[in-house]
Design a protein around this motif. Structure first.
Motif, PDB file in Angstrom:
ATOM      1  N   VAL A  91       0.191   4.080  -0.722  1.00 59.99           N
ATOM      2  CA  VAL A  91      -0.561   5.251  -0.265  1.00 59.99           C
ATOM      3  C   VAL A  91      -0.130   5.656   1.148  1.00 59.99           C
ATOM      4  O   VAL A  91      -0.234   6.832   1.509  1.00 59.99           O
ATOM      5  CB  VAL A  91      -2.089   4.989  -0.338  1.00 59.99           C
ATOM      6  CG1 VAL A  91      -2.533   3.945   0.663  1.00 59.99           C
ATOM      7  CG2 VAL A  91      -2.870   6.277  -0.138  1.00 59.99           C
ATOM      8  N   LYS A 102      -8.517  -0.775   4.808  1.00 55.25           N
ATOM      9  CA  LYS A 102      -8.524  -0.378   3.398  1.00 55.25           C
ATOM     10  C   LYS A 102      -9.976  -0.124   3.045  1.00 55.25           C
ATOM     11  O   LYS A 102     -10.808  -1.012   3.145  1.00 55.25           O
ATOM     12  CB  LYS A 102      -7.938  -1.487   2.524  1.00 55.25           C
ATOM     13  CG  LYS A 102      -7.738  -1.080   1.099  1.00 55.25           C
ATOM     14  CD  LYS A 102      -6.940  -2.131   0.368  1.00 55.25           C
ATOM     15  CE  LYS A 102      -6.374  -1.532  -0.912  1.00 55.25           C
ATOM     16  NZ  LYS A 102      -5.357  -2.382  -1.468  1.00 55.25           N
ATOM     17  N   GLY A 104       0.206   9.217   0.036  1.00 53.93           N
ATOM     18  CA  GLY A 104      -1.144   9.764  -0.005  1.00 53.93           C
ATOM     19  C   GLY A 104      -1.333  11.024   0.815  1.00 53.93           C
ATOM     20  O   GLY A 104      -0.531  11.362   1.680  1.00 53.93           O
ATOM     21  N   ASP A 105      -2.435  11.703   0.523  1.00 50.75           N
ATOM     22  CA  ASP A 105      -2.828  12.861   1.323  1.00 50.75           C
ATOM     23  C   ASP A 105      -3.148  12.393   2.736  1.00 50.75           C
ATOM     24  O   ASP A 105      -3.668  11.296   2.947  1.00 50.75           O
ATOM     25  CB  ASP A 105      -4.057  13.535   0.712  1.00 50.75           C
ATOM     26  CG  ASP A 105      -3.763  14.151  -0.649  1.00 50.75           C
ATOM     27  OD1 ASP A 105      -2.600  14.483  -0.910  1.00 50.75           O
ATOM     28  OD2 ASP A 105      -4.712  14.272  -1.442  1.00 50.75           O
ATOM     29  N   GLU A 163      -6.318   9.151   8.016  1.00 54.22           N
ATOM     30  CA  GLU A 163      -6.453   8.510   6.714  1.00 54.22           C
ATOM     31  C   GLU A 163      -5.345   8.985   5.798  1.00 54.22           C
ATOM     32  O   GLU A 163      -4.831  10.097   5.941  1.00 54.22           O
ATOM     33  CB  GLU A 163      -7.816   8.776   6.092  1.00 54.22           C
ATOM     34  CG  GLU A 163      -8.080  10.207   5.712  1.00 54.22           C
ATOM     35  CD  GLU A 163      -9.459  10.426   5.098  1.00 54.22           C
ATOM     36  OE1 GLU A 163     -10.139   9.456   4.738  1.00 54.22           O
ATOM     37  OE2 GLU A 163      -9.850  11.606   4.988  1.00 54.22           O
ATOM     38  N   ARG A 164      -4.974   8.101   4.876  1.00 56.73           N
ATOM     39  CA  ARG A 164      -4.066   8.435   3.781  1.00 56.73           C
ATOM     40  C   ARG A 164      -4.791   8.012   2.517  1.00 56.73           C
ATOM     41  O   ARG A 164      -5.293   6.885   2.444  1.00 56.73           O
ATOM     42  CB  ARG A 164      -2.736   7.670   3.884  1.00 56.73           C
ATOM     43  CG  ARG A 164      -1.908   7.895   5.130  1.00 56.73           C
ATOM     44  CD  ARG A 164      -1.290   9.260   5.237  1.00 56.73           C
ATOM     45  NE  ARG A 164      -0.500   9.721   4.143  1.00 56.73           N
ATOM     46  CZ  ARG A 164       0.823   9.862   4.150  1.00 56.73           C
ATOM     47  NH1 ARG A 164       1.525   9.538   5.217  1.00 56.73           N
ATOM     48  NH2 ARG A 164       1.449  10.334   3.107  1.00 56.73           N
ATOM     49  N   LYS A 165      -4.875   8.905   1.549  1.00 56.47           N
ATOM     50  CA  LYS A 165      -5.554   8.530   0.309  1.00 56.47           C
ATOM     51  C   LYS A 165      -4.971   9.255  -0.889  1.00 56.47           C
ATOM     52  O   LYS A 165      -4.445  10.367  -0.772  1.00 56.47           O
ATOM     53  CB  LYS A 165      -7.055   8.767   0.411  1.00 56.47           C
ATOM     54  CG  LYS A 165      -7.487  10.197   0.556  1.00 56.47           C
ATOM     55  CD  LYS A 165      -9.008  10.264   0.648  1.00 56.47           C
ATOM     56  CE  LYS A 165      -9.470  11.688   0.886  1.00 56.47           C
ATOM     57  NZ  LYS A 165     -10.933  11.782   0.899  1.00 56.47           N
ATOM     58  N   ASN A 166      -5.062   8.582  -2.022  1.00 53.43           N
ATOM     59  CA  ASN A 166      -4.719   9.143  -3.327  1.00 53.43           C
ATOM     60  C   ASN A 166      -5.447   8.304  -4.380  1.00 53.43           C
ATOM     61  O   ASN A 166      -6.315   7.493  -4.031  1.00 53.43           O
ATOM     62  CB  ASN A 166      -3.197   9.196  -3.543  1.00 53.43           C
ATOM     63  CG  ASN A 166      -2.534   7.838  -3.546  1.00 53.43           C
ATOM     64  OD1 ASN A 166      -3.177   6.802  -3.718  1.00 53.43           O
ATOM     65  ND2 ASN A 166      -1.222   7.826  -3.350  1.00 53.43           N
ATOM     66  N   GLU A 167      -5.079   8.484  -5.646  1.00 52.27           N
ATOM     67  CA  GLU A 167      -5.775   7.756  -6.704  1.00 52.27           C
ATOM     68  C   GLU A 167      -5.498   6.253  -6.662  1.00 52.27           C
ATOM     69  O   GLU A 167      -6.238   5.465  -7.246  1.00 52.27           O
ATOM     70  CB  GLU A 167      -5.404   8.324  -8.089  1.00 52.27           C
ATOM     71  CG  GLU A 167      -3.962   8.135  -8.501  1.00 52.27           C
ATOM     72  CD  GLU A 167      -2.980   9.118  -7.843  1.00 52.27           C
ATOM     73  OE1 GLU A 167      -1.773   8.841  -7.901  1.00 52.27           O
ATOM     74  OE2 GLU A 167      -3.407  10.131  -7.268  1.00 52.27           O
ATOM     75  N   HIS A 216      -6.913   4.080  -0.439  1.00 48.83           N
ATOM     76  CA  HIS A 216      -7.465   4.835   0.683  1.00 48.83           C
ATOM     77  C   HIS A 216      -7.375   3.954   1.924  1.00 48.83           C
ATOM     78  O   HIS A 216      -7.997   2.897   1.990  1.00 48.83           O
ATOM     79  CB  HIS A 216      -8.917   5.204   0.378  1.00 48.83           C
ATOM     80  CG  HIS A 216      -9.520   6.143   1.368  1.00 48.83           C
ATOM     81  ND1 HIS A 216     -10.782   6.656   1.194  1.00 48.83           N
ATOM     82  CD2 HIS A 216      -9.065   6.685   2.527  1.00 48.83           C
ATOM     83  CE1 HIS A 216     -11.068   7.461   2.211  1.00 48.83           C
ATOM     84  NE2 HIS A 216     -10.038   7.486   3.027  1.00 48.83           N
ATOM     85  N   ASN A 232       0.829  -1.209   0.000  1.00 46.01           N
ATOM     86  CA  ASN A 232       0.000   0.000   0.000  1.00 46.01           C
ATOM     87  C   ASN A 232       0.861   1.256   0.000  1.00 46.01           C
ATOM     88  O   ASN A 232       1.039   1.900   1.035  1.00 46.01           O
ATOM     89  CB  ASN A 232      -0.926  -0.009   1.220  1.00 46.01           C
ATOM     90  CG  ASN A 232      -1.902  -1.156   1.179  1.00 46.01           C
ATOM     91  OD1 ASN A 232      -2.912  -1.092   0.493  1.00 46.01           O
ATOM     92  ND2 ASN A 232      -1.599  -2.226   1.898  1.00 46.01           N
TER      93      ASN A 232
END
Length: 93
Positions: free
Chosen positions: A22, A92, A26-27, A41-45, A48, A20
């Motif tokens: 992300v 996830k 990730g953001d 949270e960490r998320k990107n394209e 998540h 992962n």
């Protein structure tokens, strides 16, 4: 016995980190913050994830952005989850 369990836990964390990206790219956003617990949270394209840690004496009830899978146990979860005292969960979603 305890050190074997800890080694298994760290190996699972390493696997999750490798699978992962992300987590590193990730953001980042805090979902819950208190003296005894933290959820972010960490998320990107590409993904998540939600990470929750509870070091308090009471369970933490947390609402996830969506249902998903708890990665340490690989169990499916709904949007509402409970993190027990002294527990860490990675979702996830």
């Amino acid at each position: 016995e305890e050190s074997k369990e800890l080694l298994t836990f760290y190996r699972k964390l390493g696997r999750i980190r490798c699978e992962n990206p992300v987590l590193a790219e990730g953001d980042f956003a805090i979902l819950h913050e208190s003296e005894q617990a933290l959820a972010f949270e960490r998320k990107n394209e590409k993904g998540h994830l939600v990470v929750a840690a509870n070091r308090g004496a009471s369970p933490l009830l947390l609402t996830l952005p969506d249902s998903g899978t708890e990665l340490l146990s690989r169990k499916k979860v709904g949007k509402r989850v409970e993190i027990l005292p002294n527990e860490v969960k990675i979702y996830k979603v």
